[in-house]
Design a protein around this motif. Structure first.
Motif, PDB file in Angstrom:
ATOM      1  N   THR A   1      -7.828  65.466  -3.129  1.00  5.40           N
ATOM      2  CA  THR A   1      -7.111  64.442  -3.898  1.00  5.40           C
ATOM      3  C   THR A   1      -5.641  64.794  -4.048  1.00  5.40           C
ATOM      4  O   THR A   1      -4.787  63.914  -4.014  1.00  5.40           O
ATOM      5  CB  THR A   1      -7.733  64.252  -5.296  1.00  5.40           C
ATOM      6  OG1 THR A   1      -7.760  65.499  -5.972  1.00  5.40           O
ATOM      7  CG2 THR A   1      -9.109  63.660  -5.211  1.00  5.40           C
TER       8      THR A   1
ATOM      9  N   ARG B   1      -3.497  61.431  -4.853  1.00  6.97           N
ATOM     10  CA  ARG B   1      -4.337  60.443  -5.523  1.00  6.97           C
ATOM     11  C   ARG B   1      -4.696  60.934  -6.909  1.00  6.97           C
ATOM     12  O   ARG B   1      -4.560  62.102  -7.240  1.00  6.97           O
ATOM     13  CB  ARG B   1      -5.625  60.191  -4.720  1.00  6.97           C
ATOM     14  CG  ARG B   1      -5.381  59.560  -3.387  1.00  6.97           C
ATOM     15  CD  ARG B   1      -4.892  58.159  -3.579  1.00  6.97           C
ATOM     16  NE  ARG B   1      -4.486  57.553  -2.330  1.00  6.97           N
ATOM     17  CZ  ARG B   1      -3.644  56.556  -2.267  1.00  6.97           C
ATOM     18  NH1 ARG B   1      -3.096  56.070  -3.338  1.00  6.97           N
ATOM     19  NH2 ARG B   1      -3.314  56.041  -1.110  1.00  6.97           N
ATOM     20  N   CYS B   2      -5.178  60.024  -7.719  1.00  5.59           N
ATOM     21  CA  CYS B   2      -5.581  60.331  -9.093  1.00  5.59           C
ATOM     22  C   CYS B   2      -6.633  61.436  -9.077  1.00  5.59           C
ATOM     23  O   CYS B   2      -7.606  61.348  -8.329  1.00  5.59           O
ATOM     24  CB  CYS B   2      -6.144  59.071  -9.751  1.00  5.59           C
ATOM     25  SG  CYS B   2      -6.857  59.374 -11.385  1.00  5.59           S
TER      26      CYS B   2
ATOM     27  N   CYS C   1     -10.314  59.655 -10.445  1.00  5.90           N
ATOM     28  CA  CYS C   1     -11.052  58.674  -9.632  1.00  5.90           C
ATOM     29  C   CYS C   1     -10.826  58.867  -8.135  1.00  5.90           C
ATOM     30  O   CYS C   1     -11.635  58.426  -7.326  1.00  5.90           O
ATOM     31  CB  CYS C   1     -10.689  57.249 -10.036  1.00  5.90           C
ATOM     32  SG  CYS C   1      -9.012  56.739  -9.592  1.00  5.90           S
TER      33      CYS C   1
ATOM     34  N   GLY D   1      -6.491  55.834  -7.248  1.00 10.94           N
ATOM     35  CA  GLY D   1      -5.168  55.390  -7.669  1.00 10.94           C
ATOM     36  C   GLY D   1      -4.078  56.349  -7.230  1.00 10.94           C
ATOM     37  O   GLY D   1      -4.301  57.551  -7.099  1.00 10.94           O
TER      38      GLY D   1
ATOM     39  N   LEU E   1      -0.969  58.815  -7.482  1.00 11.55           N
ATOM     40  CA  LEU E   1      -0.519  59.751  -8.504  1.00 11.55           C
ATOM     41  C   LEU E   1       0.983  59.665  -8.719  1.00 11.55           C
ATOM     42  O   LEU E   1       1.463  59.755  -9.834  1.00 11.55           O
ATOM     43  CB  LEU E   1      -0.905  61.174  -8.100  1.00 11.55           C
ATOM     44  CG  LEU E   1      -0.441  62.302  -9.000  1.00 11.55           C
ATOM     45  CD1 LEU E   1      -1.151  62.219 -10.342  1.00 11.55           C
ATOM     46  CD2 LEU E   1      -0.705  63.641  -8.351  1.00 11.55           C
TER      47      LEU E   1
ATOM     48  N   ARG F   1       3.459  59.102 -12.103  1.00  8.87           N
ATOM     49  CA  ARG F   1       3.251  57.852 -12.846  1.00  8.87           C
ATOM     50  C   ARG F   1       2.839  58.154 -14.278  1.00  8.87           C
ATOM     51  O   ARG F   1       2.414  59.257 -14.589  1.00  8.87           O
ATOM     52  CB  ARG F   1       2.149  57.026 -12.189  1.00  8.87           C
ATOM     53  CG  ARG F   1       2.493  56.501 -10.839  1.00  8.87           C
ATOM     54  CD  ARG F   1       1.291  55.761 -10.261  1.00  8.87           C
ATOM     55  NE  ARG F   1       1.614  55.202  -8.977  1.00  8.87           N
ATOM     56  CZ  ARG F   1       2.136  53.993  -8.803  1.00  8.87           C
ATOM     57  NH1 ARG F   1       2.351  53.222  -9.828  1.00  8.87           N
ATOM     58  NH2 ARG F   1       2.425  53.559  -7.600  1.00  8.87           N
TER      59      ARG F   1
ATOM     60  N   ARG G   1       0.308  56.484 -15.830  1.00 11.70           N
ATOM     61  CA  ARG G   1      -1.158  56.422 -15.837  1.00 11.70           C
ATOM     62  C   ARG G   1      -1.660  55.885 -14.508  1.00 11.70           C
ATOM     63  O   ARG G   1      -0.915  55.288 -13.757  1.00 11.70           O
ATOM     64  CB  ARG G   1      -1.707  55.618 -16.995  1.00 11.70           C
ATOM     65  CG  ARG G   1      -1.057  54.338 -17.311  1.00 11.70           C
ATOM     66  CD  ARG G   1      -1.448  53.705 -18.669  1.00 11.70           C
ATOM     67  NE  ARG G   1      -2.613  54.128 -19.370  1.00 11.70           N
ATOM     68  CZ  ARG G   1      -2.654  55.056 -20.345  1.00 11.70           C
ATOM     69  NH1 ARG G   1      -1.583  55.662 -20.713  1.00 11.70           N
ATOM     70  NH2 ARG G   1      -3.756  55.374 -20.968  1.00 11.70           N
ATOM     71  N   CYS G   2      -2.932  56.101 -14.262  1.00  9.70           N
ATOM     72  CA  CYS G   2      -3.558  55.634 -13.018  1.00  9.70           C
ATOM     73  C   CYS G   2      -3.806  54.131 -13.118  1.00  9.70           C
ATOM     74  O   CYS G   2      -4.410  53.672 -14.085  1.00  9.70           O
ATOM     75  CB  CYS G   2      -4.875  56.367 -12.780  1.00  9.70           C
ATOM     76  SG  CYS G   2      -5.774  55.776 -11.343  1.00  9.70           S
TER      77      CYS G   2
ATOM     78  N   TYR H   1      -1.486  60.313 -17.388  1.00 10.42           N
ATOM     79  CA  TYR H   1      -0.981  61.500 -16.708  1.00 10.42           C
ATOM     80  C   TYR H   1      -0.068  62.333 -17.609  1.00 10.42           C
ATOM     81  O   TYR H   1       0.706  63.142 -17.118  1.00 10.42           O
ATOM     82  CB  TYR H   1      -0.213  61.115 -15.437  1.00 10.42           C
ATOM     83  CG  TYR H   1      -1.057  60.513 -14.343  1.00 10.42           C
ATOM     84  CD1 TYR H   1      -2.347  60.948 -14.095  1.00 10.42           C
ATOM     85  CD2 TYR H   1      -0.546  59.514 -13.531  1.00 10.42           C
ATOM     86  CE1 TYR H   1      -3.105  60.388 -13.086  1.00 10.42           C
ATOM     87  CE2 TYR H   1      -1.296  58.957 -12.508  1.00 10.42           C
ATOM     88  CZ  TYR H   1      -2.576  59.404 -12.292  1.00 10.42           C
ATOM     89  OH  TYR H   1      -3.319  58.864 -11.284  1.00 10.42           O
TER      90      TYR H   1
END
Length: 136
Positions: free
Chosen positions: A19, A24-25, A28, A31, A33, A41, A43-44, A51
Motif C-alpha cells: 500500500t 494508497r490508504c 482500505c 483511496g 494517500l 491528504r 482524509r481518505c 490522516y
C-alpha cells in the motif's frame, strides 16, 4: 475481546509495503494517500480515515538520500574508474541521474512510512511529570 461497533466497517491489516509503494490508504488500500507530489491528504476519500496521525517528517528524505547515496556513489565510482569520463559528463548525466533517482523513490518511501505509522498506531509523544523536579 471487544468487537467493533456494527456501524464501523472492519478493515483487515494490509501489507504496508504494497500500500505504501502505491501511495494508497493504509486502511482500505484503495483511496489515494497523497495530494500532489508529496502532500498528505486530510482524509481518505474512500474509507474516510483521518490522516492526522501521519507525520513522517524528514524520514523519507533521509532514507532516500542514504540509499541513493550509497548505491549511487558505488555506481559513480565504478563508472569513473572503468570509463574515466571527463568531468562535464558527470555534470550532464551522473548528477541529474542521482537527483532523478531521489525524486523517483521519495514518494513511495513516504507512502510506506505513513502506512507503517498507521499499522503501529504512531501518535505524538505525551510527556508526564513524575514530580521529582518541581511541578512540571
Amino acid at each position: 475481546m471487544t468487537e467493533p461497533a456494527p456501524s464501523e466497517p472492519l478493515h483487515p491489516r494490509l501489507n504496508t509495503l504494497a500500500t505504501g509503494v502505491r501511495c494508497r490508504c493504509p486502511r482500505c488500500g484503495k483511496g489515494p494517500l497523497l495530494r500532489g507530489y508529496l502532500t498528505i491528504r486530510d482524509r481518505c476519500p474512500v474509507c474516510d480515515l483521518d490522516y492526522g496521525f501521519a507525520d513522517p517528517a524528514d524520514g523519507p528524505a533521509f532514507f532516500v538520500m542514504s540509499v541513493v547515496g550509497v548505491l549511487g556513489m558505488a555506481a559513480f565510482m565504478a563508472f569513473e574508474f572503468t570509463v574515466h569520463p571527463p568531468t562535464w559528463v558527470h555534470f550532464a548525466f551522473t548528477f541529474p541521474l542521482l537527483a532523478a533517482a531521489c525524486l523517483l523513490i521519495l514518494r513511495p518511501f513516504k507512502g510506506w512510512m505513513v502506512a507503517e505509522q498507521y499499522v503501529h498506531k504512531a501518535a505524538p509523544p505525551e510527556f508526564e511529570s513524575v514530580g521529582k523536579h518541581g511541578p512540571f
